[in-house]
Design a protein around this motif. Structure first.
Motif, PDB file in Angstrom:
ATOM      1  N   PRO A  67       0.959  -1.246  -0.086  1.00  0.00           N
ATOM      2  CA  PRO A  67       0.004  -0.024  -0.151  1.00  0.00           C
ATOM      3  C   PRO A  67       0.887   1.355  -0.022  1.00  0.00           C
ATOM      4  CG  PRO A  67      -0.131  -1.064   2.091  1.00  0.00           C
ATOM      5  CD  PRO A  67       0.684  -2.276   1.052  1.00  0.00           C
ATOM      6  N   ALA A  68       2.065   1.189   0.733  1.00  0.00           N
ATOM      7  CA  ALA A  68       2.980   2.284   0.744  1.00  0.00           C
ATOM      8  C   ALA A  68       3.262   2.902  -0.798  1.00  0.00           C
ATOM      9  CB  ALA A  68       3.972   2.182   1.463  1.00  0.00           C
ATOM     10  N   VAL A  69       3.537   1.943  -1.586  1.00  0.00           N
ATOM     11  CA  VAL A  69       4.012   2.261  -2.998  1.00  0.00           C
ATOM     12  C   VAL A  69       2.812   3.160  -3.613  1.00  0.00           C
ATOM     13  CG1 VAL A  69       4.640   1.385  -5.264  1.00  0.00           C
ATOM     14  CG2 VAL A  69       5.719   0.562  -3.283  1.00  0.00           C
ATOM     15  N   VAL A 297       1.890  10.452 -15.478  1.00  0.00           N
ATOM     16  CA  VAL A 297       1.926   9.701 -14.041  1.00  0.00           C
ATOM     17  C   VAL A 297       0.755   8.773 -14.108  1.00  0.00           C
ATOM     18  CG1 VAL A 297       2.299   9.892 -11.655  1.00  0.00           C
ATOM     19  CG2 VAL A 297       3.431  11.301 -13.173  1.00  0.00           C
ATOM     20  N   THR A 298      -0.392   9.333 -14.551  1.00  0.00           N
ATOM     21  CA  THR A 298      -1.685   8.748 -14.237  1.00  0.00           C
ATOM     22  C   THR A 298      -1.727   7.535 -15.068  1.00  0.00           C
ATOM     23  OG1 THR A 298      -2.729  10.990 -13.799  1.00  0.00           O
ATOM     24  CG2 THR A 298      -4.310   9.078 -14.295  1.00  0.00           C
ATOM     25  N   ALA A 299      -1.336   7.551 -16.419  1.00  0.00           N
ATOM     26  CA  ALA A 299      -1.432   6.681 -17.397  1.00  0.00           C
ATOM     27  C   ALA A 299      -0.456   5.403 -16.888  1.00  0.00           C
ATOM     28  CB  ALA A 299      -0.720   7.171 -18.733  1.00  0.00           C
ATOM     29  N   ILE A 300       0.521   5.679 -16.280  1.00  0.00           N
ATOM     30  CA  ILE A 300       1.395   4.723 -15.890  1.00  0.00           C
ATOM     31  C   ILE A 300       0.699   3.767 -14.306  1.00  0.00           C
ATOM     32  CG2 ILE A 300       3.632   4.206 -14.492  1.00  0.00           C
ATOM     33  CD1 ILE A 300       5.043   6.265 -16.237  1.00  0.00           C
ATOM     34  N   LEU A 301       0.217   4.623 -13.715  1.00  0.00           N
ATOM     35  CA  LEU A 301      -0.400   4.033 -12.507  1.00  0.00           C
ATOM     36  C   LEU A 301      -1.586   3.486 -12.866  1.00  0.00           C
ATOM     37  CD1 LEU A 301      -0.306   6.988  -9.871  1.00  0.00           C
ATOM     38  CD2 LEU A 301       1.000   4.882  -9.957  1.00  0.00           C
ATOM     39  N   LEU A 302      -2.329   3.668 -13.882  1.00  0.00           N
ATOM     40  CA  LEU A 302      -3.648   2.939 -14.370  1.00  0.00           C
ATOM     41  C   LEU A 302      -3.252   1.628 -15.150  1.00  0.00           C
ATOM     42  CD1 LEU A 302      -5.828   5.833 -15.854  1.00  0.00           C
ATOM     43  CD2 LEU A 302      -6.187   4.427 -13.748  1.00  0.00           C
ATOM     44  N   TYR A 365      -5.328   6.608  -3.205  1.00  0.00           N
ATOM     45  CA  TYR A 365      -4.560   7.287  -2.259  1.00  0.00           C
ATOM     46  C   TYR A 365      -5.474   6.971  -0.903  1.00  0.00           C
ATOM     47  CZ  TYR A 365      -2.812  10.559   0.777  1.00  0.00           C
ATOM     48  OH  TYR A 365      -2.326  11.229   2.005  1.00  0.00           O
ATOM     49  N   TYR A 366      -6.608   7.272  -0.676  1.00  0.00           N
ATOM     50  CA  TYR A 366      -7.182   7.281   0.400  1.00  0.00           C
ATOM     51  C   TYR A 366      -6.891   6.170   1.067  1.00  0.00           C
ATOM     52  CZ  TYR A 366      -8.775  12.050   0.380  1.00  0.00           C
ATOM     53  OH  TYR A 366      -9.043  13.481   0.297  1.00  0.00           O
TER      54      TYR A 366
END
Length: 426
Positions: A67-69, A297-302, A365-366
């Motif tokens: 979860p930290a990542v 950043v969002t694309a990589i995370l998705l 995040y939350y």
């Protein structure tokens, strides 16, 4: 020697997979539509297809174990997105301009939290777990909802529908935090206790006020540094977006250090900075820089989130999946319509605002943050429910946003029905 040459093979495979999925997600929809595609859902599905069948990869991306990542990565993405959202808004003053936004924040969001909490308890969750799920799913996403928000600075013609969706997404990421803390307190103490006064005073009032004040102050100071001092040679004439990025990171960090909500500060800072020399071309450059960064950043995370889906499948069940379906198709639309009763907007415009409550990285995040604070009961089920809801939202909203807004608002965002005029840049 083999270890030296091939020790990073897994990392390189991750890079190749992310690149392949991102290119495909933006390129393939061009065969179906001439407009810029909303690729969010395709990015998650592509991550699932590329990484989901790869041995060991879903477990490596599992948010339950790491979860930290996810907390740190999604936090950065949301900060940049909120700042960029604030920069976009050409105008913030006007008669009844903020009425729909305020109603969405103080009526629609609490209603969504209440109904999702009720649905969670029906699905067998503890009250604290249901409140946490509701709080995590409360905010709308400032990045993934880009198709329904206002455009770049100085474009003008900001329709009230787009303004309401933009400002809602900019503010509710921070305003959902008190409810996350409420769930944490409930889980830690087993119910309502003596901590309720601390929660109201610190987490519901103080942190919000500090976030607002820090955003206002930091936006004003950075605006003066960019546009006013030194006279005759301001940074804005030749500066890059990196300067403002550094400013928002500084603002967020300082706000969090003095116990304020950094998400609120990031959005308010962007909106305040935009008021300094509001017609300056630097705002366009700054928006382009922040938008490119947040999308990357969002694309990589998705893609990575899609790759983690197989690791969450064992926790998936239909009662919790129905919560996500209900939120997207029933709870948010009805709550939004109730909140917008009596506004100047026509019924079709209210329906668009009510329906397009896109869920995204703020929820990631939350939940990751809460998991780092306390030991969550049925943490895997919470993650499976949240990720499923995000996937459903990105697919449903992503593939309907452009066509819906063209039909309801007109391709040039005309006044539409209900007498609501476009918001023009001053």
């Amino acid at each position: 020697m083999d270890g030296v040459f091939f020790g990073l093979a897994g990392y390189h495979i991750l890079l190749v997979g992310c690149g392949l999925v991102i290119v495909a997600a933006y390129w393939l929809p061009q065969f179906l539509a001439k407009r810029e595609p909303s690729a969010s859902g395709l990015l998650m599905l592509g991550g699932l297809a590329v990484f989901g069948l790869m041995p060991g990869m879903p477990q490596a991306l599992d948010p339950v174990d790491r979860p930290a990542v996810w907390e740190l990565a999604s936090e950065f993405a949301v900060i940049i997105a909120l700042f960029g959202t604030g920069i976009r808004i050409d105008r913030i003053l006007g008669r009844r301009l903020w009425t729909p936004t305020i109603r969405l924040l103080i009526v629609a969001m609490p209603l969504c939290i209440v109904f999702v909490t009720f649905a969670g308890t029906l699905a067998g969750m503890t009250v604290a777990g249901a409140v946490l799920l509701a709080a995590v799913l409360a905010p709308t996403d400032p990045v993934l909802a880009g198709d329904v928000q206002v455009g770049a600075p100085l474009e003008g013609g900001e329709h009230p529908v787009r303004f309401a969706l933009t400002t809602e997404a900019g503010l509710n990421d921070g305003l959902a935090f008190p409810f996350v803390y409420l769930a944490i307190f409930m889980a830690a103490s087993g119910g309502i206790g003596e901590w309720i006064g601390e929660w109201i005073g610190l987490y519901l009032v103080y942190k919000i006020v500090v976030g607002l004040l820090c955003g206002l102050g930091a936006g004003w100071v950075l605006g003066k540094l960019l546009f006013v001092f030194p006279r005759g040679n301001p940074l804005a004439e030749g500066g890059t977006g990196v300067i403002a990025l550094a400013g928002v990171l500084l603002t967020y960090g300082l706000t969090e250090l003095i116990e304020g909500y950094g998400f609120i500060a990031a959005f308010v800072m962007g909106a305040t900075l935009r008021r300094i020399e509001s017609d300056h071309e630097y705002h366009v450059r700054l928006h382009g820089f922040s938008e490119a960064l947040e999308h990357a950043v969002t694309a990589i995370l998705l893609v990575m989130l899609g790759g983690a889906i197989p690791a969450l499948v064992p926790y998936f069940d239909w009662p919790h999946a129905l919560i996500g379906v209900a939120l997207v198709f029933l709870i948010r639309p009805l709550s939004g319509l109730v909140a917008l009763l009596g506004t100047d907007l026509g019924w079709r415009q209210r329906g668009v605002i009510a329906f397009f409550g896109v869920r995204g990285l703020g929820s990631i995040y939350y939940l990751a943050y809460a998991g780092g604070q306390i030991e969550l009961i049925n943490e895997g089920t919470l993650w499976a429910t949240v990720v499923f809801t995000i996937l459903l939202s990105t697919l449903v909203h992503g593939f309907t946003a452009g066509v819906t807004l063209d039909r309801v608002l007109g391709k040039k965002d005309g006044a539409g029905e209900g007498g609501a005029e476009p918001i023009r840049a001053p």
